[in-house]
Write a protein that holds these residues in place. Sequence first.
Motif, PDB file in Angstrom:
ATOM      1  N   SER A  37      -6.454  33.274 -55.757  1.00  0.00           N
ATOM      2  CA  SER A  37      -6.697  32.026 -54.930  1.00  0.00           C
ATOM      3  C   SER A  37      -6.431  30.811 -55.764  1.00  0.00           C
ATOM      4  O   SER A  37      -5.704  29.911 -55.161  1.00  0.00           O
ATOM      5  CB  SER A  37      -7.993  32.195 -54.280  1.00  0.00           C
ATOM      6  N   SER A  38      -6.806  30.571 -56.873  1.00  0.00           N
ATOM      7  CA  SER A  38      -6.848  29.534 -57.645  1.00  0.00           C
ATOM      8  C   SER A  38      -5.503  28.885 -58.081  1.00  0.00           C
ATOM      9  O   SER A  38      -4.941  27.921 -58.180  1.00  0.00           O
ATOM     10  CB  SER A  38      -7.866  29.641 -58.748  1.00  0.00           C
ATOM     11  N   THR A  42      -3.097  25.295 -53.053  1.00  0.00           N
ATOM     12  CA  THR A  42      -4.510  24.952 -52.485  1.00  0.00           C
ATOM     13  C   THR A  42      -4.120  24.042 -51.145  1.00  0.00           C
ATOM     14  O   THR A  42      -3.341  23.220 -50.985  1.00  0.00           O
ATOM     15  CB  THR A  42      -5.486  24.198 -53.220  1.00  0.00           C
ATOM     16  N   ALA A  47     -13.978  23.874 -47.549  1.00  0.00           N
ATOM     17  CA  ALA A  47     -14.461  25.066 -47.393  1.00  0.00           C
ATOM     18  C   ALA A  47     -15.805  25.055 -46.841  1.00  0.00           C
ATOM     19  O   ALA A  47     -16.342  26.404 -46.430  1.00  0.00           O
ATOM     20  CB  ALA A  47     -14.354  25.659 -48.734  1.00  0.00           C
ATOM     21  N   LYS A  61     -11.994  28.754 -49.257  1.00  0.00           N
ATOM     22  CA  LYS A  61     -11.029  28.070 -50.029  1.00  0.00           C
ATOM     23  C   LYS A  61      -9.674  28.559 -49.135  1.00  0.00           C
ATOM     24  O   LYS A  61      -9.663  29.529 -48.733  1.00  0.00           O
ATOM     25  CB  LYS A  61     -10.855  28.170 -51.402  1.00  0.00           C
ATOM     26  N   ASN A  62      -9.010  27.454 -49.082  1.00  0.00           N
ATOM     27  CA  ASN A  62      -7.531  27.778 -48.465  1.00  0.00           C
ATOM     28  C   ASN A  62      -6.286  27.420 -49.155  1.00  0.00           C
ATOM     29  O   ASN A  62      -6.251  26.319 -49.983  1.00  0.00           O
ATOM     30  CB  ASN A  62      -7.688  27.033 -46.829  1.00  0.00           C
ATOM     31  N   TYR A  63      -5.266  28.189 -48.986  1.00  0.00           N
ATOM     32  CA  TYR A  63      -4.046  27.883 -49.552  1.00  0.00           C
ATOM     33  C   TYR A  63      -2.772  28.167 -48.734  1.00  0.00           C
ATOM     34  O   TYR A  63      -2.769  28.855 -47.908  1.00  0.00           O
ATOM     35  CB  TYR A  63      -3.971  28.636 -50.920  1.00  0.00           C
TER      36      TYR A  63
END
Length: 245
Positions: A37-38, A42, A47, A61-63
């Motif tokens: 995810s990181s 991003t 969040a 978290k969103n991406y």
Amino acid sequence: MKSKVILKAWPFIIVCAIVNLISGCATTEDTSTAKSSSSAATGHLSAKYKADDGRMIEIGKNYSSEGGLSFKAPHLEKCWIAGDFKFTGYDTLYIAPTMSTAKIHDDEQPPHDLAKTGLPIELSKMLAGKGLFGMIALQESDIKPGSRVLKLENTITEYSKGGGAARYFVGLYGGGQPVLRVLGKMTDGDKTMFTFEGRRSGVSAGARMTGAFMKDEDIQIQDIRSLALDLTDFMAALGGKYEPK
């Protein structure tokens, strides 16, 4: 003497195990997932949010993904929205009758059908107080002509009614708990705006501690309400009804 000490400590051990189990299921993120995810692009959304009733809501978290945003939501296995979609600007949300592709046994048909009818009802109840839509329709005939409509379709893909005998021995660890997995898709005409996948299996403390003495259907409705709450919280957070933190 040692056996007496162990017996006295046993209730404390059980409570600790439940706390670790439930909190772990609800919020723990896999390390490998967090790393991937990181490394992805991003998103631009918070969040965490604060609900009107004071609860802290985490949508993850969103991406960037497939022309929209994917979320590492702690309470949903998969979650995606298109572009800048925020669940706003629509007159009506139409929650279509629940479909199912789950393989079930003959004795599971009645509670399975209850789950199919219960999911849209619980979603409707929880969305009613969120102020996102002027109308929530459970029948297509209820939609007013000329309304701008979002359609939510839910499909049960995994189901088990569970069993009290198994819960008596291993219910604390998930054995004998009902299982419900749902795939959802929200569309504006022929365009997909939101997709999710959620799974519940005896998530309440009561189901884990005293599930052997509860009806399968009672645990199942708790699971449905848990899923409905997390879905509607997600919608309200993105729709501007909750305060970002």
